[in-house]
Design a protein around this motif. Sequence first.
Motif, PDB file in Angstrom:
ATOM      1  N   LYS A 230       0.640  -1.143  -0.046  1.00  0.00           N
ATOM      2  CA  LYS A 230       0.160  -0.114   0.093  1.00  0.00           C
ATOM      3  C   LYS A 230       0.838   1.279  -0.115  1.00  0.00           C
ATOM      4  N   SER A 231       0.005   2.324  -0.529  1.00  0.00           N
ATOM      5  CA  SER A 231       1.043   3.710  -0.469  1.00  0.00           C
ATOM      6  C   SER A 231       0.561   4.211   0.962  1.00  0.00           C
ATOM      7  N   THR A 232       1.264   5.309   1.257  1.00  0.00           N
ATOM      8  CA  THR A 232       0.918   5.804   2.723  1.00  0.00           C
ATOM      9  C   THR A 232      -0.266   6.300   2.748  1.00  0.00           C
ATOM     10  N   PHE A 246       2.474  -1.648   6.078  1.00  0.00           N
ATOM     11  CA  PHE A 246       1.999  -2.223   4.914  1.00  0.00           C
ATOM     12  C   PHE A 246       2.592  -1.586   3.614  1.00  0.00           C
ATOM     13  N   THR A 247       3.380  -0.624   3.935  1.00  0.00           N
ATOM     14  CA  THR A 247       4.208   0.081   2.597  1.00  0.00           C
ATOM     15  C   THR A 247       5.524  -0.913   2.412  1.00  0.00           C
ATOM     16  N   LEU A 248       6.156  -0.699   1.363  1.00  0.00           N
ATOM     17  CA  LEU A 248       7.252  -1.442   0.998  1.00  0.00           C
ATOM     18  C   LEU A 248       8.321  -1.319   2.170  1.00  0.00           C
ATOM     19  N   GLY A 249       8.403  -0.274   2.504  1.00  0.00           N
ATOM     20  CA  GLY A 249       9.621   0.228   3.753  1.00  0.00           C
ATOM     21  C   GLY A 249       9.343  -0.607   4.743  1.00  0.00           C
ATOM     22  N   PHE A 250       7.918  -0.744   5.216  1.00  0.00           N
ATOM     23  CA  PHE A 250       7.559  -1.405   6.422  1.00  0.00           C
ATOM     24  C   PHE A 250       7.837  -2.957   6.330  1.00  0.00           C
ATOM     25  N   PHE A 251       7.414  -3.681   5.354  1.00  0.00           N
ATOM     26  CA  PHE A 251       7.689  -4.959   5.135  1.00  0.00           C
ATOM     27  C   PHE A 251       9.268  -5.217   5.006  1.00  0.00           C
ATOM     28  N   VAL A 252      10.154  -4.277   4.572  1.00  0.00           N
ATOM     29  CA  VAL A 252      11.454  -4.860   4.697  1.00  0.00           C
ATOM     30  C   VAL A 252      11.984  -4.531   5.938  1.00  0.00           C
ATOM     31  N   ALA A 253      11.629  -3.736   6.849  1.00  0.00           N
ATOM     32  CA  ALA A 253      11.985  -3.663   8.218  1.00  0.00           C
ATOM     33  C   ALA A 253      11.330  -4.754   9.011  1.00  0.00           C
ATOM     34  N   TRP A 254      10.179  -4.987   8.764  1.00  0.00           N
ATOM     35  CA  TRP A 254       9.674  -6.017   9.547  1.00  0.00           C
ATOM     36  C   TRP A 254      10.446  -7.608   9.188  1.00  0.00           C
ATOM     37  N   GLY A 473       7.146  16.845  17.625  1.00  0.00           N
ATOM     38  CA  GLY A 473       7.485  16.633  16.161  1.00  0.00           C
ATOM     39  C   GLY A 473       6.512  15.454  15.811  1.00  0.00           C
ATOM     40  N   GLU A 474       6.753  15.112  14.298  1.00  0.00           N
ATOM     41  CA  GLU A 474       5.817  13.686  13.993  1.00  0.00           C
ATOM     42  C   GLU A 474       6.569  12.528  14.483  1.00  0.00           C
ATOM     43  N   PRO A 475       5.639  11.627  14.872  1.00  0.00           N
ATOM     44  CA  PRO A 475       6.251  10.477  15.437  1.00  0.00           C
ATOM     45  C   PRO A 475       6.899   9.766  14.232  1.00  0.00           C
ATOM     46  N   TRP A 476       7.929   8.713  14.505  1.00  0.00           N
ATOM     47  CA  TRP A 476       8.523   8.121  13.455  1.00  0.00           C
ATOM     48  C   TRP A 476       7.881   6.996  13.326  1.00  0.00           C
ATOM     49  N   LEU A 477       7.798   6.619  11.863  1.00  0.00           N
ATOM     50  CA  LEU A 477       7.059   5.349  11.509  1.00  0.00           C
ATOM     51  C   LEU A 477       7.768   3.878  11.993  1.00  0.00           C
ATOM     52  N   TYR A 478       6.970   2.941  12.068  1.00  0.00           N
ATOM     53  CA  TYR A 478       7.730   1.615  12.534  1.00  0.00           C
ATOM     54  C   TYR A 478       8.927   1.371  11.785  1.00  0.00           C
ATOM     55  N   HIS A 479       9.008   1.418  10.327  1.00  0.00           N
ATOM     56  CA  HIS A 479      10.387   1.062   9.657  1.00  0.00           C
ATOM     57  C   HIS A 479      11.374   2.153   9.644  1.00  0.00           C
ATOM     58  N   GLU A 480      11.052   3.391   9.976  1.00  0.00           N
ATOM     59  CA  GLU A 480      12.052   4.255  10.232  1.00  0.00           C
ATOM     60  C   GLU A 480      12.953   4.096  11.501  1.00  0.00           C
ATOM     61  N   ARG A 481      11.996   3.518  12.546  1.00  0.00           N
ATOM     62  CA  ARG A 481      12.577   3.439  13.757  1.00  0.00           C
ATOM     63  C   ARG A 481      13.559   1.989  13.753  1.00  0.00           C
ATOM     64  N   ILE A 482      13.036   0.991  13.137  1.00  0.00           N
ATOM     65  CA  ILE A 482      13.846  -0.075  12.958  1.00  0.00           C
ATOM     66  C   ILE A 482      15.216   0.179  12.297  1.00  0.00           C
ATOM     67  N   PHE A 483      15.058   0.846  11.058  1.00  0.00           N
ATOM     68  CA  PHE A 483      16.171   1.110  10.418  1.00  0.00           C
ATOM     69  C   PHE A 483      17.265   1.963  11.110  1.00  0.00           C
ATOM     70  N   ALA A 484      16.615   2.883  11.833  1.00  0.00           N
ATOM     71  CA  ALA A 484      17.666   3.636  12.644  1.00  0.00           C
ATOM     72  C   ALA A 484      18.394   3.092  13.581  1.00  0.00           C
ATOM     73  N   VAL A 485      17.735   1.921  14.509  1.00  0.00           N
ATOM     74  CA  VAL A 485      18.185   0.897  15.230  1.00  0.00           C
ATOM     75  C   VAL A 485      19.324   0.201  14.634  1.00  0.00           C
ATOM     76  N   VAL A 486      18.920  -0.470  13.648  1.00  0.00           N
ATOM     77  CA  VAL A 486      19.788  -1.581  12.905  1.00  0.00           C
ATOM     78  C   VAL A 486      20.960  -0.651  12.564  1.00  0.00           C
ATOM     79  N   VAL A 487      20.830   0.418  11.435  1.00  0.00           N
ATOM     80  CA  VAL A 487      22.039   1.083  11.197  1.00  0.00           C
ATOM     81  C   VAL A 487      23.012   1.730  12.303  1.00  0.00           C
ATOM     82  N   ALA A 488      22.293   2.336  13.365  1.00  0.00           N
ATOM     83  CA  ALA A 488      23.134   2.755  14.594  1.00  0.00           C
ATOM     84  C   ALA A 488      23.790   1.595  15.425  1.00  0.00           C
TER      85      ALA A 488
END
Length: 591
Positions: A230-232, A246-254, A473-488
């Motif tokens: 789905k799109s945002t 359910f966006t592409l970024g979400f599935f990659v992070a999940w 500020g705007e809450p971070w999306l699930y996949h943004e939080r996962i990517f941030a934690v994995v990268v950091a």
Amino acid sequence: MQHALVVQDRSLVYLVAAGFLVSLVGVGLVFRRFSSDSRDYFCANGQAKWWLVGGSLFMQSFSAWTFTGAAGAAYRAGWSVMVMYGAGVVANLFVARFAGPWFRQLRVTTQADAVRLRFGVGMEQFYSYLQLAAGFMFSGAQLFALAIFTSTILGFEVWAVIVVLGVVVLFYTAMSGAWAVLAADFVQALVLVPVTLMLAFICLARLGGLDGMFEAIEAAGLRGDFAPFKSTETVASLPGVSAGYFTLGFFVAWYLNTTIQNSSLLACGKYLAVKDGREARRAALLASGLALLGMMVFFLPPMAARLLVPEAIESLPLNNPAEGAYAGIALHLLPPGLVGLVLVAMCAATMSSLDGGITGLAAIITQNAYPALCRLFGRTPIEGRARLAMGRVVNLVCAVSVIALALVLAKMGAGGVFALVLDIIAVLLAPVALPLMLGVFVRRVQRFVAPMAIVCGLCTGAGAAFLPGWTGGEPWLYHERIFAVVVAGSCAFFAARRFGPRLDHDTAAIEAEFFARRDRPVDFAVEVGAGNDSRQMRVIGCFALALCGGFLLLALAESSRDHLGKFMVPAVFAGGIAVALFARAKVARSR
């Protein structure tokens, strides 16, 4: 058209639920003689068969949330939730190929033991107390969530459901430990798998098969809402679905997060119970196959509810009516006896996670925290049957503590406190799992690397979770939080490893021992001795046969008239498993 989704024969549903709880108590009574020391009690002494562990892995990979929250998401978002649950299939295949056999070959009793073997005593104690804090919160929240839903269906007070379910889990886990957890999970799977499979096929039949379902989706104008990816903007238009899901970024992070967690030392506990690396691989493959089956059948009923009885679902007396879609369609299509089995299956989904969680907490206290405290105060830890008795008492205390925490959550309400507990767990889990996964694969890692990566990941995760709320500020999306934690966490891990000092002698020795064990196959006959394969098969076969008889007895009820074929599905499934186990037990005994 309005449908009254209520239990027509509540007494029969009560009888089914009571029979299920009694069967779990029976598991504890029967398996109490399987444990002779603390290693038996906490990891089955590495004697469990692959099918027993594989079934337990599958059952503990989800909870009642699958049939409430995730089912509600499927009611709104359709095929996306199936794609989401495919992560378990991929993660278990990865574990089957690599980490599963390695975990068993570590030859330890608890996850914390594995952490000590890889990173030393300091990291073991850090992990132990972190896991204790998160584990108690998570188990209490699970029991509370299960009680909320069960009380809604049965009409009991939440606190009463918490006490009854908690005491049953307390009884069989405290009495028999890991053996009871494995056996109870497998027995619960014998109920959940055929019942969910049957309900999915009934829903498809009512819609006219898959072709009829696609036509109904098109006719209802739900093609966009039910699209797998789905799109945002589409997600934002779906009530009750979190932003960015359910966006592409979400599935990659999940998928990434699920694979990391399943491949880290956090997840090694179940694999320590199997006989050897080959059986560990087979257990992971079974869990992957069952996850594939679950992915395909768990979410067809709530999607069918959206197409068949949407008005009735929206009128359910729940804060989020979509979360009652699975139970609602069961009430609409099934007789009371099978509605009771659906409720039992949903309870089993959480109880299977709850029992393993409580036993895991007791194992950490008994096998890791207690010996460390003894060393600190210059005392000699007790061993043998005395440690086993201590483990049972600690398991009892852990279960009582979880019940008390669930009662506190019930007293405070299902609002901010419950959400806060789950947020804290989410912030903790991913940062800890990442270095504990990398450590399984990567060599030449100094002692400080894993703690540094964890702290870096925790700070990143906490900032992503809480800072937007504090700063407006705007809450971070699930996949943004996962990517941030994995990268950091990954950057901290590899940077510290690359630019830190060379391994000292003690660290090099610890690492060499870890990888030597990881890569050395288990010789079961030499290291463990005689197995109890036929005994496992005969005992579980008896429970399966009893379930088969119970399913057939339910068909005799007045409200079950004209539904014999539906009751035959779980009866034949359990009976077939019983026959197969008895046959294999005869072969194993003859050997």
